[in-house]
Design a protein around this motif. Structure first.
Motif, PDB file in Angstrom:
ATOM      1  N   THR A   1       0.819  -1.214   0.000  1.00  0.00           N
ATOM      2  CA  THR A   1       0.000   0.000   0.000  1.00  0.00           C
ATOM      3  C   THR A   1       0.856   1.269   0.000  1.00  0.00           C
ATOM      4  O   THR A   1       0.326   2.379   0.113  1.00  0.00           O
ATOM      5  CB  THR A   1      -0.922   0.044   1.229  1.00  0.00           C
ATOM      6  OG1 THR A   1      -0.111   0.158   2.421  1.00  0.00           O
ATOM      7  CG2 THR A   1      -1.786  -1.197   1.321  1.00  0.00           C
ATOM      8  N   ILE A   2       2.165   1.118  -0.098  1.00  0.00           N
ATOM      9  CA  ILE A   2       3.082   2.248   0.042  1.00  0.00           C
ATOM     10  C   ILE A   2       3.574   2.709  -1.327  1.00  0.00           C
ATOM     11  O   ILE A   2       3.979   1.889  -2.162  1.00  0.00           O
ATOM     12  CB  ILE A   2       4.293   1.852   0.919  1.00  0.00           C
ATOM     13  CG1 ILE A   2       3.837   1.507   2.339  1.00  0.00           C
ATOM     14  CG2 ILE A   2       5.325   2.971   0.970  1.00  0.00           C
ATOM     15  CD1 ILE A   2       4.930   0.926   3.213  1.00  0.00           C
ATOM     16  N   ASP A   3       3.525   4.022  -1.551  1.00  0.00           N
ATOM     17  CA  ASP A   3       4.170   4.595  -2.728  1.00  0.00           C
ATOM     18  C   ASP A   3       4.782   5.936  -2.332  1.00  0.00           C
ATOM     19  O   ASP A   3       4.602   6.416  -1.212  1.00  0.00           O
ATOM     20  CB  ASP A   3       3.203   4.736  -3.913  1.00  0.00           C
ATOM     21  CG  ASP A   3       2.012   5.656  -3.623  1.00  0.00           C
ATOM     22  OD1 ASP A   3       2.174   6.636  -2.867  1.00  0.00           O
ATOM     23  OD2 ASP A   3       0.912   5.384  -4.149  1.00  0.00           O
TER      24      ASP A   3
ATOM     25  N   ALA B   1       3.417  12.630   1.571  1.00  0.00           N
ATOM     26  CA  ALA B   1       2.277  13.249   2.250  1.00  0.00           C
ATOM     27  C   ALA B   1       2.399  13.073   3.766  1.00  0.00           C
ATOM     28  O   ALA B   1       2.119  13.998   4.541  1.00  0.00           O
ATOM     29  CB  ALA B   1       0.975  12.639   1.751  1.00  0.00           C
ATOM     30  N   ILE B   2       2.817  11.904   4.192  1.00  0.00           N
ATOM     31  CA  ILE B   2       2.973  11.630   5.624  1.00  0.00           C
ATOM     32  C   ILE B   2       4.095  12.472   6.213  1.00  0.00           C
ATOM     33  O   ILE B   2       3.934  13.130   7.245  1.00  0.00           O
ATOM     34  CB  ILE B   2       3.248  10.127   5.851  1.00  0.00           C
ATOM     35  CG1 ILE B   2       2.025   9.295   5.480  1.00  0.00           C
ATOM     36  CG2 ILE B   2       3.640   9.865   7.305  1.00  0.00           C
ATOM     37  CD1 ILE B   2       2.300   7.795   5.405  1.00  0.00           C
ATOM     38  N   LEU B   3       5.261  12.460   5.555  1.00  0.00           N
ATOM     39  CA  LEU B   3       6.431  13.146   6.106  1.00  0.00           C
ATOM     40  C   LEU B   3       6.272  14.654   6.085  1.00  0.00           C
ATOM     41  O   LEU B   3       6.540  15.326   7.094  1.00  0.00           O
ATOM     42  CB  LEU B   3       7.682  12.732   5.336  1.00  0.00           C
ATOM     43  CG  LEU B   3       9.006  13.260   5.906  1.00  0.00           C
ATOM     44  CD1 LEU B   3       9.248  12.703   7.304  1.00  0.00           C
ATOM     45  CD2 LEU B   3      10.172  12.892   4.986  1.00  0.00           C
ATOM     46  N   THR B   4       5.820  15.212   4.967  1.00  0.00           N
ATOM     47  CA  THR B   4       5.666  16.663   4.904  1.00  0.00           C
ATOM     48  C   THR B   4       4.538  17.134   5.813  1.00  0.00           C
ATOM     49  O   THR B   4       4.540  18.277   6.275  1.00  0.00           O
ATOM     50  CB  THR B   4       5.397  17.124   3.453  1.00  0.00           C
ATOM     51  OG1 THR B   4       4.217  16.464   2.965  1.00  0.00           O
ATOM     52  CG2 THR B   4       6.571  16.806   2.561  1.00  0.00           C
TER      53      THR B   4
ATOM     54  N   TYR C   1      10.958   0.065   2.160  1.00  0.00           N
ATOM     55  CA  TYR C   1      11.917   0.601   3.135  1.00  0.00           C
ATOM     56  C   TYR C   1      12.900   1.556   2.443  1.00  0.00           C
ATOM     57  O   TYR C   1      13.173   2.658   2.933  1.00  0.00           O
ATOM     58  CB  TYR C   1      12.675  -0.540   3.809  1.00  0.00           C
ATOM     59  CG  TYR C   1      13.649  -0.074   4.866  1.00  0.00           C
ATOM     60  CD1 TYR C   1      13.236   0.094   6.187  1.00  0.00           C
ATOM     61  CD2 TYR C   1      14.961   0.214   4.547  1.00  0.00           C
ATOM     62  CE1 TYR C   1      14.118   0.543   7.157  1.00  0.00           C
ATOM     63  CE2 TYR C   1      15.861   0.667   5.504  1.00  0.00           C
ATOM     64  CZ  TYR C   1      15.425   0.822   6.811  1.00  0.00           C
ATOM     65  OH  TYR C   1      16.296   1.270   7.761  1.00  0.00           O
ATOM     66  N   ARG C   2      13.425   1.118   1.290  1.00  0.00           N
ATOM     67  CA  ARG C   2      14.365   1.975   0.556  1.00  0.00           C
ATOM     68  C   ARG C   2      13.716   3.291   0.176  1.00  0.00           C
ATOM     69  O   ARG C   2      14.320   4.369   0.322  1.00  0.00           O
ATOM     70  CB  ARG C   2      14.839   1.235  -0.711  1.00  0.00           C
ATOM     71  CG  ARG C   2      15.898   2.005  -1.505  1.00  0.00           C
ATOM     72  CD  ARG C   2      15.996   1.499  -2.928  1.00  0.00           C
ATOM     73  NE  ARG C   2      14.775   1.738  -3.688  1.00  0.00           N
ATOM     74  CZ  ARG C   2      14.415   2.933  -4.170  1.00  0.00           C
ATOM     75  NH1 ARG C   2      15.178   4.004  -3.966  1.00  0.00           N
ATOM     76  NH2 ARG C   2      13.286   3.070  -4.844  1.00  0.00           N
TER      77      ARG C   2
ATOM     78  N   VAL D   1      12.820   9.167   0.711  1.00  0.00           N
ATOM     79  CA  VAL D   1      11.918  10.305   0.923  1.00  0.00           C
ATOM     80  C   VAL D   1      12.394  11.148   2.106  1.00  0.00           C
ATOM     81  O   VAL D   1      12.201  12.371   2.123  1.00  0.00           O
ATOM     82  CB  VAL D   1      10.477   9.795   1.147  1.00  0.00           C
ATOM     83  CG1 VAL D   1       9.586  10.885   1.725  1.00  0.00           C
ATOM     84  CG2 VAL D   1       9.903   9.284  -0.167  1.00  0.00           C
ATOM     85  N   GLY D   2      13.014  10.498   3.091  1.00  0.00           N
ATOM     86  CA  GLY D   2      13.575  11.272   4.203  1.00  0.00           C
ATOM     87  C   GLY D   2      13.193  10.824   5.596  1.00  0.00           C
ATOM     88  O   GLY D   2      13.493  11.524   6.579  1.00  0.00           O
ATOM     89  N   PHE D   3      12.543   9.674   5.766  1.00  0.00           N
ATOM     90  CA  PHE D   3      12.172   9.213   7.105  1.00  0.00           C
ATOM     91  C   PHE D   3      13.409   8.825   7.897  1.00  0.00           C
ATOM     92  O   PHE D   3      14.287   8.120   7.392  1.00  0.00           O
ATOM     93  CB  PHE D   3      11.201   8.023   7.021  1.00  0.00           C
ATOM     94  CG  PHE D   3       9.789   8.438   6.742  1.00  0.00           C
ATOM     95  CD1 PHE D   3       8.964   8.866   7.777  1.00  0.00           C
ATOM     96  CD2 PHE D   3       9.295   8.423   5.446  1.00  0.00           C
ATOM     97  CE1 PHE D   3       7.657   9.267   7.521  1.00  0.00           C
ATOM     98  CE2 PHE D   3       7.998   8.819   5.178  1.00  0.00           C
ATOM     99  CZ  PHE D   3       7.170   9.241   6.208  1.00  0.00           C
TER     100      PHE D   3
END
Length: 499
Positions: A267-269, A275-278, A312-313, A318-320
């Motif tokens: 479910t991850i893209d 959207a989550i991180l920002t 994970y990569r 993205v920056g997590f």
């Protein structure tokens, strides 16, 4: 069928202790002596006297019959817990002799052993707590050591909580498919797609109303957890809107942690991760459960190990900077070597935290419905898996920061959160310890109102299923007004604590 005959109030503890040894059996509890013996039969009797209680326990099967007894000194009205413990020790000893198996957690059947360990530490110090676990509760040396270490890390987190602290839980009760071990109130996207948008709109409304209640009660937000289900079944736009709504409605200046479960790699893209991180969520959970594709197929996870590694990569790209990954020990068809390979691979990725669950046969899961048996051998595979976890994760500079247990777990073991220094999952500790109030939003969520400096807890239940949540929304919001009156009743009490 296993029958328990007793004449006392220790029904719950007796049944749970027997279930540790016979997790796959039907257990019947009766309060009148059977006219005819139906074996196997366990008899637990107490006789109260003025200054003592006599406990007698007998275990009978076709080829086994032994008894044990104990005398608990003191007024029965004030020594009930001591009587219960003496009863459990007698019963435990007989069941060990019957089955040839000891339990890693001894006579402990509760969900929160670390909470008990902390009470004992506060009462008599760490050495006292360790001795009590070992000598009075018959906990293994390995689990005593794990409890003591976990409690030390957990205590630092609990110290962050204040009398008016609370955490926010938001439920997204949808998943791509239902895993075979899962009992959460979640629905597959295929069957519930038309409910997602109306559910989402009501959820935003509840979050807004809950934030207003929190402001009126002068509550202090410590952590936010968006779980489910699988929150990343929402679109990137919906995730952005959800997080923006939370951040705009609640006072986030005191919030120490914001977690979003991205449990299913399929479910991850990139758009959702951004959207989550920002939006401001600083902790994400990507849960492989295993990196064995054959086992993934058996448990109904419609993704591959390669998708987990790619997710994970992508999250790193993205920056997590705080990623948790979940594993499950004891999954059907997985052996110890397969589990070791999964853990070794995760350690090579170096996520900030790894949560290791033990498979629990939950009542409404597909595995339970299919009558899958819990392992009852002297050394179930899950035990070897957890032993390797402790060795490997300790060597990789992870420490255990929270621990809890469930009924019908493989090997009667535990779930443990491991993290690197500075990356403990705060919400996990707050919810498991019942440290402070949790305000829940969404279908299946439960708000838990905690009276500070006490064990008093009051629950407010949301409707369980999305369609109930939507149709009964007004009634559910009315229930939540109890939060306001709860804190109004505590106003003087809290002011005294703060002085």
């Amino acid at each position: 069928m296993m029958t328990i005959y007793l004449n006392n109030q220790f029904h719950y503890e007796t049944e749970n202790l027997v279930r540790l040894f016979f997790p796959n059996d039907t257990i019947r509890v009766i309060r009148e002596q059977p006219q005819e013996k139906e074996l196997p039969l366990i008899t637990v009797l107490t006789q109260e006297q003025a200054d003592r209680t006599v406990v007698s326990v007998t275990v009978e099967t076709e080829d086994f019959c032994e008894s044990a007894s104990a005398v608990t000194e003191g007024d029965p009205r004030t020594h009930e817990k001591d009587v219960e413990r003496d009863m459990a020790v007698c019963l435990y000893g007989l069941l060990v002799r019957l089955t040839g198996r000891e339990q890693p957690w001894g006579i402990l059947t509760g969900v929160r052993p670390i909470k008990l360990f902390r009470r004992l530490t506060d009462k008599g110090g760490r050495d006292y707590a360790e001795r009590y676990f070992s000598e009075k509760l018959l906990v293994s040396e390995e689990k005593v050591r794990l409890s003591s270490l976990t409690e030390q890390y957990e205590k630092r987190i609990l110290a962050l909580s204040q009398p008016l602290s609370f955490s926010l839980y938001v439920s997204i009760p949808f998943c791509p498919t239902r895993c075979s071990y899962c009992s959460f109130v979640s629905q597959s996207i295929e069957s519930a797609r038309k409910l997602i948008q109306p559910y989402f709109e009501k959820l935003l409304e509840e979050i807004t109303a809950t934030a207003q209640i929190a402001r009126n009660c002068h509550l202090r937000l410590e952590s936010v957890y968006i779980g489910g289900g699988t929150p990343t079944t929402l679109s990137a736009v919906q995730l952005q809107t959800l997080i923006e709504t939370i951040r705009s409605c609640f006072d986030m200046t005191t919030c120490r942690e914001f977690t979003v479960e991205a449990g299913r790699p399929d479910t991850i893209d990139e758009d959702k991760l951004r959207a989550i991180l920002t939006g401001g969520a600083d902790r994400i959970s990507i849960n492989p459960q295993t990196l064995n594709d054959r086992v993934l197929e058996v448990i109904g996870r419609k993704h591959t190990s390669a998708q987990t590694l790619e997710a994970y990569r992508l999250a790193r790209e993205v920056g997590f900077r705080h990623i948790n990954m979940d594993l499950i020990a004891g999954l059907p068809t997985e052996d110890v070597e397969s589990f070791r390979r999964t853990l070794d691979t995760l350690c090579g990725l170096a996520p900030e935290s790894i949560t290791v669950h033990t498979l629990a046969m939950k009542r409404s899961s597909r595995l339970t419905m299919q009558k899958t048996a819990v392992s009852t051998g002297s050394e179930p595979p899950a035990a070897g898996m957890l032993r390797y976890c402790e060795q490997k994760l300790t060597a990789e500079n992870y420490h255990p920061y929270y621990l809890y247990r469930q009924t019908r777990m493989e090997g009667n073991l535990e779930n443990v959160g491991w993290s690197k220094q500075g990356y403990d999952g705060l919400y996990n500790v707050f919810i498991m310890d019942e440290t402070h109030t949790i305000l829940g939003c969404g279908a299946g969520a439960v708000s838990k109102l905690k009276k500070p400096a006490s064990e008093d807890l009051e629950r407010i239940f949301n409707y369980k299923y999305p369609y109930e949540y939507i149709n009964g929304f007004s009634e559910m919001l009315n229930r939540k007004e109890r939060v306001t009156s709860f804190y109004a009743e505590l106003a003087e009490y809290i002011s005294q604590i703060r002085l």
